[in-house]
Every structure is written in C-alpha cells, then in structure tokens.
Motif scaffolding. Sequence first.
Motif, PDB file in Angstrom:
ATOM      1  N   GLY A  90      32.920   1.641  49.286  1.00 35.09           N
ATOM      2  CA  GLY A  90      32.852   1.400  47.423  1.00 35.09           C
ATOM      3  C   GLY A  90      31.611   0.482  47.564  1.00 35.09           C
ATOM      4  N   GLY A  91      30.740   0.451  48.470  1.00 40.46           N
ATOM      5  CA  GLY A  91      29.389  -0.603  48.098  1.00 40.46           C
ATOM      6  C   GLY A  91      29.650  -1.994  47.695  1.00 40.46           C
ATOM      7  N   ALA A  92      28.648  -2.983  48.323  1.00 39.07           N
ATOM      8  CA  ALA A  92      28.712  -4.425  47.997  1.00 39.07           C
ATOM      9  C   ALA A  92      28.587  -4.975  47.068  1.00 39.07           C
ATOM     10  N   HIS A  93      29.377  -5.943  47.252  1.00 36.63           N
ATOM     11  CA  HIS A  93      29.449  -7.562  46.227  1.00 36.63           C
ATOM     12  C   HIS A  93      28.739  -8.768  46.775  1.00 36.63           C
ATOM     13  N   VAL A  94      28.961  -9.230  47.426  1.00 35.49           N
ATOM     14  CA  VAL A  94      27.886  -9.609  47.971  1.00 35.49           C
ATOM     15  C   VAL A  94      27.099  -9.120  49.242  1.00 35.49           C
ATOM     16  N   VAL A  95      26.200  -9.730  49.515  1.00 31.20           N
ATOM     17  CA  VAL A  95      24.614  -9.732  50.584  1.00 31.20           C
ATOM     18  C   VAL A  95      24.448 -10.876  51.150  1.00 31.20           C
ATOM     19  N   ILE A  96      24.384 -11.040  52.740  1.00 31.38           N
ATOM     20  CA  ILE A  96      23.998 -11.996  53.019  1.00 31.38           C
ATOM     21  C   ILE A  96      22.508 -11.622  54.172  1.00 31.38           C
ATOM     22  N   ASN A  97      21.990 -11.829  53.474  1.00 29.46           N
ATOM     23  CA  ASN A  97      20.749 -11.191  54.657  1.00 29.46           C
ATOM     24  C   ASN A  97      20.450 -12.800  55.871  1.00 29.46           C
ATOM     25  N   ASN A  98      21.322 -12.547  56.416  1.00 28.79           N
ATOM     26  CA  ASN A  98      21.324 -14.078  57.514  1.00 28.79           C
ATOM     27  C   ASN A  98      20.488 -13.715  59.584  1.00 28.79           C
ATOM     28  N   ALA A  99      20.345 -12.644  59.139  1.00 29.85           N
ATOM     29  CA  ALA A  99      19.979 -11.911  60.440  1.00 29.85           C
ATOM     30  C   ALA A  99      18.646 -12.696  61.139  1.00 29.85           C
ATOM     31  N   GLY A 100      18.123 -14.092  62.025  1.00 24.15           N
ATOM     32  CA  GLY A 100      16.636 -14.249  62.505  1.00 24.15           C
ATOM     33  C   GLY A 100      17.059 -14.339  63.339  1.00 24.15           C
ATOM     34  N   ILE A 101      15.467 -15.068  63.779  1.00 19.61           N
ATOM     35  CA  ILE A 101      15.447 -14.788  66.011  1.00 19.61           C
ATOM     36  C   ILE A 101      14.184 -16.398  65.784  1.00 19.61           C
ATOM     37  N   GLU A 102      14.096 -16.679  66.938  1.00 17.51           N
ATOM     38  CA  GLU A 102      13.275 -17.748  67.169  1.00 17.51           C
ATOM     39  C   GLU A 102      11.908 -17.678  67.291  1.00 17.51           C
ATOM     40  N   GLY A 103      11.189 -18.413  67.126  1.00 18.97           N
ATOM     41  CA  GLY A 103       9.671 -18.119  67.350  1.00 18.97           C
ATOM     42  C   GLY A 103       9.636 -18.408  68.609  1.00 18.97           C
ATOM     43  N   ALA A 104       7.876 -18.354  68.911  1.00 14.76           N
ATOM     44  CA  ALA A 104       7.773 -18.088  70.424  1.00 14.76           C
ATOM     45  C   ALA A 104       7.530 -20.101  71.213  1.00 14.76           C
ATOM     46  N   VAL A 105       7.636 -20.767  70.032  1.00 17.30           N
ATOM     47  CA  VAL A 105       7.509 -22.707  70.000  1.00 17.30           C
ATOM     48  C   VAL A 105       6.220 -22.596  71.004  1.00 17.30           C
ATOM     49  N   LEU A 106       5.077 -22.310  70.842  1.00 18.99           N
ATOM     50  CA  LEU A 106       4.126 -22.496  71.170  1.00 18.99           C
ATOM     51  C   LEU A 106       3.070 -22.730  70.092  1.00 18.99           C
ATOM     52  N   ALA A 107       2.094 -23.840  70.522  1.00 23.43           N
ATOM     53  CA  ALA A 107       0.632 -24.204  69.690  1.00 23.43           C
ATOM     54  C   ALA A 107       0.313 -22.435  69.232  1.00 23.43           C
ATOM     55  N   ALA A 108       0.234 -22.415  67.665  1.00 22.11           N
ATOM     56  CA  ALA A 108      -0.677 -21.101  66.681  1.00 22.11           C
ATOM     57  C   ALA A 108      -1.462 -20.530  67.900  1.00 22.11           C
TER      58      ALA A 108
END
Length: 265
Positions: free
Chosen positions: A84-102
């Motif tokens: 019936g559709g969302a009341h609350v949306v939590i956009n939480n998904a994420g990943i780690e970066g490379a952990v290296l100099a740019a």
Amino acid sequence: MAAALDLRGRVVVVTGAGSGMGRSYALEAARRGAVLALADYDPAGLAQTAGLLPAGTTVLTRVLDVSDRDAVEAFAASVDADLGGAHVVINNAGIEGAVLAAEAIPEEVHRRVMAVNFDGVRYGTLAFLPQLRARDRAALVNVSSLFGLIGTPHHSDYCASKFAVRGFTEALAAELVGTGVSVHLVHPGGVATNIARQAGSQAFAAKYLTTAPDDIARLVLDALGTRRTRIVAGHRAPSTFLGSRLLPLWVMTRLVRRDLDAVLD
C-alpha cells in the motif's frame, strides 16, 4: 514541535538492511509495530535480518543493488502494490571506499562508491517520493556520514559520495518545505558496523567505530516527523560537527590529519 511519527501499522522501507545500521533500523521499526520493506545486496544477510524480526511482523524482502535504478523503481512498485505504499524510507545502503590516497584510487572503484553511496540514495528517494507525498505525514531519511561533514585523508571517494548525499538531501529538504514529508539527514560517526572490511581499515575501525548501531537507530526513529532534521550522532560526531562549523578549513584539515595519522597506512 510536531510529535514523532507513530510507526504502528505504517510501512517503513530500509535499504542495506542485511547488516549493521540497516539491520538496527529494521529491528527497531519492527519493535515499534511497523510493516517492513527491506532490501540488501546480500541475500544471506537479508534473510538473517528477516529471521530476527519479532513474531508477527509483516515484511517484504528484496535482494537489491541500489545502484541499479530500474531495480530500485521495481522495488518501489512492489512496496506500493503489496503493502500500500511507504510512509518512511530510510536510504541507508552504502559501501566502503578504497582507503587509498586520491591519486591511487582506481577509476572503477571511485565510480562504484559513487554509484552505491550517492546514486543509490538518489534513486531510492526519487522512486519512493510519490508514495511519501501521498501521505498526510511521511518521512525520508538519507544517511550521509561524519565524512559528509569533513574531508579525511585516504577517503576522498567515500567523502565525495557522502558530501553528495548531504547536498542532494539539503536541497530536497528545501523543496519539500510545506509538504507532509519531513526530510532527515543523518551524519553517523564511529558506529560499530562491518562497513570497514579491508585489511587497511581495521586500525581505523578499532579506534573510531565504537558506537552501538541500535543507539543510532533509536535516535533516528525518535526524530521522524519532528524538526530534528539533521542528526549528528555517534563517537566523536558532535565535536567534529562543531569543528566543521566553527574552525577555518586550514585548521580543520590539519587537526584531522594529525588525528588520523596513527591509523593511516
């Protein structure tokens, strides 16, 4: 100030629900009587989260890569049709970066970090926004990071993605003023999750990732629908936020570098 949203019988969507903060959001929402729509890239983790829910919880699960816009839109359509559709949306998904100099970060790694951490939030927001707008009261939660407030060495890809989430969400919040949708931007700091998976991240994780994810989940869900739209919480988060607001950039960058030198490889 408006009262927080009562989640009993309301549909709460959580991405990245297979572990860490996403699992904590899901479990806390279930304790409050919510109907859940949970997504994660990892089917085993997602199934484990579903198995931890209180008996009687209504839940829809979907294995999902949030960087795939068509898949996110299909997930939103399923939530609408089946729940019936969302009341609350939590956009939480994420990943780690490379952990290296740019200059050492491979282009494909940088693009993947941006695709998951930023585009995933953007796709989730846009896919579910019509459902949220249809409610008298609804809430959107986009998860940035403490690294969406300050730049840190060896995290330029991750910082770029989380600063992008911040800018997008703050702009969207301005657009939605006067509607029934409250927009919440979360900057968690030092939360003890499994995001730091690489060998080079373990010293960082041991020193900084100490806050229990359940504590952050309770804080965020308590804020839904209220004027607490920027949530900065977790180990050393308040002091870092204050420094980012008050100190000159040249001072802040030197303090950050000095603090992280002990854990940078």
